[in-house]
Design an enzyme around this catalytic site. Structure first.
Site, mmCIF file in Angstrom:
data_model
loop_
_atom_site.group_PDB
_atom_site.id
_atom_site.type_symbol
_atom_site.label_atom_id
_atom_site.label_comp_id
_atom_site.label_asym_id
_atom_site.label_seq_id
_atom_site.Cartn_x
_atom_site.Cartn_y
_atom_site.Cartn_z
ATOM 1 N N LYS A 1 45.951 13.763 -19.705
ATOM 2 C CA LYS A 1 46.903 14.844 -19.961
ATOM 3 C C LYS A 1 47.371 15.448 -18.635
ATOM 4 O O LYS A 1 48.544 15.607 -18.386
ATOM 5 C CB LYS A 1 46.248 15.902 -20.845
ATOM 6 C CG LYS A 1 47.143 17.076 -21.142
ATOM 7 C CD LYS A 1 46.404 18.123 -21.950
ATOM 8 C CE LYS A 1 47.210 19.413 -21.992
ATOM 9 N NZ LYS A 1 46.493 20.502 -22.629
ATOM 10 N N GLU B 1 37.988 10.793 -12.328
ATOM 11 C CA GLU B 1 37.439 9.559 -12.893
ATOM 12 C C GLU B 1 38.552 8.607 -13.318
ATOM 13 O O GLU B 1 38.523 7.401 -13.037
ATOM 14 C CB GLU B 1 36.563 9.877 -14.121
ATOM 15 C CG GLU B 1 35.284 10.634 -13.818
ATOM 16 C CD GLU B 1 35.426 12.151 -13.886
ATOM 17 O OE1 GLU B 1 36.544 12.661 -13.632
ATOM 18 O OE2 GLU B 1 34.425 12.829 -14.184
ATOM 19 N N GLY C 1 43.015 18.744 -24.810
ATOM 20 C CA GLY C 1 42.457 17.407 -24.596
ATOM 21 C C GLY C 1 41.595 16.939 -25.762
ATOM 22 O O GLY C 1 41.745 15.823 -26.257
ATOM 23 N N ARG C 2 40.690 17.793 -26.228
ATOM 24 C CA ARG C 2 39.768 17.369 -27.293
ATOM 25 C C ARG C 2 40.428 17.334 -28.669
ATOM 26 O O ARG C 2 39.802 17.001 -29.649
ATOM 27 C CB ARG C 2 38.526 18.258 -27.292
ATOM 28 C CG ARG C 2 38.807 19.748 -27.366
ATOM 29 C CD ARG C 2 37.582 20.563 -26.975
ATOM 30 N NE ARG C 2 37.859 21.978 -26.850
ATOM 31 C CZ ARG C 2 38.329 22.560 -25.758
ATOM 32 N NH1 ARG C 2 38.599 21.839 -24.690
ATOM 33 N NH2 ARG C 2 38.541 23.858 -25.712
ATOM 34 N N GLU D 1 32.756 22.105 -26.308
ATOM 35 C CA GLU D 1 33.763 22.488 -25.307
ATOM 36 C C GLU D 1 34.665 23.591 -25.875
ATOM 37 O O GLU D 1 35.262 24.357 -25.129
ATOM 38 C CB GLU D 1 34.603 21.269 -24.870
ATOM 39 C CG GLU D 1 35.235 21.455 -23.490
ATOM 40 C CD GLU D 1 36.040 20.258 -22.992
ATOM 41 O OE1 GLU D 1 36.671 19.571 -23.810
ATOM 42 O OE2 GLU D 1 36.048 20.012 -21.774
ATOM 43 N N HIS E 1 13.217 7.072 -37.638
ATOM 44 C CA HIS E 1 12.041 6.497 -36.994
ATOM 45 C C HIS E 1 11.818 7.095 -35.611
ATOM 46 O O HIS E 1 11.103 6.535 -34.796
ATOM 47 C CB HIS E 1 12.194 4.974 -36.923
ATOM 48 C CG HIS E 1 12.356 4.382 -38.295
ATOM 49 N ND1 HIS E 1 11.281 4.054 -39.087
ATOM 50 C CD2 HIS E 1 13.467 4.162 -39.042
ATOM 51 C CE1 HIS E 1 11.734 3.602 -40.257
ATOM 52 N NE2 HIS E 1 13.055 3.671 -40.254
ATOM 53 N N LYS F 1 33.681 20.558 -10.967
ATOM 54 C CA LYS F 1 34.673 19.621 -10.397
ATOM 55 C C LYS F 1 34.979 20.023 -8.951
ATOM 56 O O LYS F 1 35.039 19.172 -8.056
ATOM 57 C CB LYS F 1 35.989 19.680 -11.188
ATOM 58 C CG LYS F 1 35.931 19.094 -12.573
ATOM 59 C CD LYS F 1 37.329 19.089 -13.181
ATOM 60 C CE LYS F 1 37.296 18.880 -14.667
ATOM 61 N NZ LYS F 1 38.576 19.038 -15.339
HETATM 62 O O1 LIG Z 1 43.234 14.176 -20.003
HETATM 63 P P1 LIG Z 1 42.727 14.723 -18.718
HETATM 64 O O2 LIG Z 1 43.631 15.748 -18.141
HETATM 65 O O3 LIG Z 1 42.433 13.608 -17.741
HETATM 66 O O4 LIG Z 1 41.376 15.465 -18.999
HETATM 67 C C1 LIG Z 1 40.256 14.813 -19.536
HETATM 68 C C2 LIG Z 1 39.235 15.780 -20.068
HETATM 69 O O5 LIG Z 1 38.784 16.626 -19.036
HETATM 70 C C3 LIG Z 1 38.623 17.954 -19.516
HETATM 71 O O6 LIG Z 1 39.667 18.707 -19.042
HETATM 72 C C4 LIG Z 1 37.327 18.548 -19.081
HETATM 73 O O7 LIG Z 1 36.997 18.223 -17.777
HETATM 74 C C5 LIG Z 1 38.692 17.795 -21.028
HETATM 75 O O8 LIG Z 1 38.991 18.964 -21.675
HETATM 76 C C6 LIG Z 1 39.714 16.712 -21.150
HETATM 77 O O9 LIG Z 1 39.721 16.138 -22.414
#
Ligand SMILES: O=P(O)(O)OC[C@H]1O[C@](O)(CO)[C@@H](O)[C@@H]1O
Length: 547
Positions: free
Chosen positions: A206, A212, A267-268, A353, A384, A512
């Site tokens: 987003k 990452e 995002g979520r 979150e 189990h 971060k």
């Molecule tokens: O889609 P992006 O901006 O890469 O963010 C990935 C994820 O990182 C977050 O912002 C949290 O670090 C989440 O809320 C989001 O889903």
């Protein structure tokens, strides 16, 4: 004390919690044959049996009163109408617009967002068809059969877990691989098995600024170029989904290859946007659309059903009861369906979150617990291992059991065994086994009195452990859409009660920033270390190992 805790219905619930001490669900079932009929509800193909909860009719009605008192209905309507309810980021919250099939406009800042939403859905449909029909090919003319979906958090969990849950609907010949972690082991493993001429990389971010995702995409790009692709071939093999179009173009994504999303999609909550493209590529566009339709049905249910029959509200208020009045600190999700095994991790992000917050309203520090720890895994495996603690441990862990009544292509014996374990667990948690029953079982075993007593004590199961059971006929795309929306709205209702902003995530930011500052010290081994002693010590350990 906060206004919430002083509210009449909060106070009433506090005294009800005291008055129920010492009572047992087993006795309620024995004396009330109508209990399950009364404490069950259905909507959108999902049946919820919530009779195995530590609640009386009086508790339930106080919980609904609390929901009314805290304005849950008005807050819900504000979300659906595009009000700026994410007040710390000054954003509307409109994932529901992404599955709005009502034909009605949804306004943000005086503008209808639906034309853009529908145009993006058309773009997803056309793109999906072009891949599946072999019309969009790689740079050497081969079909694109391997999709590498790169993203993290909400840009990863939704697509991955929904695709996994819909395995019976997978389109033949398309393989989707998800990569999230910056740990190079994963991306290298995935790429190692692929033919770059047949690989499409879908980068989902987003913000287009997540470390990452940027790094994994760069690694994929280097891999593509070193395998023989050229810069100009990249447009055929790399696409992006982002609300930050300028950053995506700057990164080198062709404008035509960028699927938009908007800042009013959290995002979520983004699997309903173009972030869901890998799902469409996995199960086909029609099934993907059915997923959205299922969510839309649940939205309609949430907006129209009375609170007492409203699945998200019922589940949310039961959760509030346990977190705030029974001291539960966690909630376990137990899907009895292998393909739904990732669902606890999905809800974990969604819930923790969203509601893992400590400030209510504009600036009030809360004096009550907010979201619980969400965890869980597929049944029967947990029986189990960790079920032991749920049955006999000293902490209260409410559970959601989930089971499809039918499973495609499945051997009946397996499915009956699976269902029997699911139902048996909810029964064991509720009724437990008394000391007298355990003591009687040991009759005639030749034990002396002390040993018999001790063993009976160890075997006693207190019971009175709460659970919901969610049944659905089959986990088809539509039902899955409804199930996800059910949990989204449950989280919303709880956030509304606790007064937190369920749609920001400031708590993930500091790590971060500090991580980036540390990275600068790891990549420049001469840089002076000016952190706390422990962090300096850890950096030195890394430097020494990487000289
Ligand atoms: O889609 P992006 O901006 O890469 O963010 C990935 C994820 O990182 C977050 O912002 C949290 O670090 C989440 O809320 C989001 O889903």
């Amino acid at each position: 004390m906060t206004a919430l805790r002083q509210s009449p219905h909060w106070q009433q619930l506090t005294s009800l919690a005291h008055s129920l001490e010492g009572q047992h669900m087993r006795d309620w079932f024995a004396t009330d044959p109508q209990r399950t009929e009364r404490l069950s509800a259905s909507a959108c193909g999902i049946h919820l049996d919530y009779s195995k909860n530590r609640v009386t009719d009086e508790v339930l009605s106080a919980l609904y009163d609390l929901a009314r008192e805290q304005g849950v209905e008005a807050k819900r309507d504000a979300m659906f109408s595009g009000d700026i309810i994410n007040h710390t980021e000054q954003r509307a919250v409109l994932h529901t617009a992404l599955r709005n099939f009502s034909g009605k406009p949804v306004m943000v800042d005086g503008q209808d967002v639906m034309p853009e939403v529908l145009a993006t859905q058309d773009k997803i449909r056309d793109f999906t068809h072009s891949i599946h029909q072999g019309k969009r090919l790689g740079y050497t003319g081969k079909p694109l059969t391997h999709i590498v979906a790169v993203g993290i958090g909400g840009s990863f969990l939704g697509p991955k877990i929904m695709s996994e849950a819909l395995k019976p609907y997978w389109v033949d010949g398309v393989n989707v691989h998800y990569v999230a972690n910056v740990d190079g082991c994963h991306i290298h493993d995935v790429l190692a098995g692929l033919d770059h001429e047949q690989t499409l990389v879908v980068m989902s971010s987003k913000s287009f600024s997540t470390q990452e995702t940027l790094q994994n995409t760069l690694t994929a790009k280097e891999w593509f170029l070193s395998a023989g692709g050229s810069q100009q071939d990249i447009a055929k093999h790399f696409i992006a989904i982002s609300s930050n179009i300028s950053a995506a173009t700057e990164f080198g994504m062709a404008e035509d290859n960028i699927f938009p999303m908007w800042d009013w999609v959290g995002g979520r909550y983004s699997l309903w946007s173009a972030i869901g493209l890998p799902i469409a590529l996995t199960i086909g566009y029609d099934n993907y659309r059915a997923l959205l339709e299922g969510a839309f049905e649940m939205d309609n249910h949430f907006c129209s059903a009375p609170l007492e029959q409203n699945l998200p509200v019922i589940m949310a208020m039961l959760g509030v009861w346990y977190v705030n009045f029974q001291h539960a600190q966690s909630h376990v999700l137990l899907p009895y369906y292998h393909y739904l095994r990732g669902f606890p991790a999905y809800v974990q992000q969604l819930d923790m979150e969203s509601n893992g917050k400590r400030i209510a309203g504009s600036a009030e520090t809360v004096d009550y617990a907010t979201g619980p720890v969400i965890w869980g895994s597929e049944g029967t495996n947990g029986q189990h291992s960790f079920h032991q603690l749920i049955h006999q441990g000293q902490v209260l862990i409410p559970a959601d059991f989930m089971l499809p009544l039918n499973v495609p292509n499945q051997n009946d014996t397996h499915h009956a065994m699976l269902a029997s374990n699911c139902f048996g667990q909810t029964q064991a948690l509720m009724q437990g086994k008394t000391y007298d029953e355990c003591y009687a079982d040991l009759d005639g075993k030749g034990l002396d009195e002390d040993t018999r007593h001790s063993l009976a004590m160890h075997k006693t199961m207190p019971g009175n452990k709460p659970s919901n059971t969610l049944l659905f006929n089959q986990l088809d795309p539509k039902t899955l859409g409804s199930l996800v929306a059910l949990y989204e709205h449950k989280v919303f209702v709880q956030g509304a009660i606790w007064g937190v902003n369920s749609f920001d995530q400031w708590g993930v930011e500091l790590g971060k920033v500090l991580g980036n500052a540390v990275l600068a010290k790891l990549t420049d081994s001469d840089a002076p270390l000016d952190f706390d002693a422990s962090t300096n010590h850890l950096i030195n350990a890394f430097r020494n190992a990487n000289q």
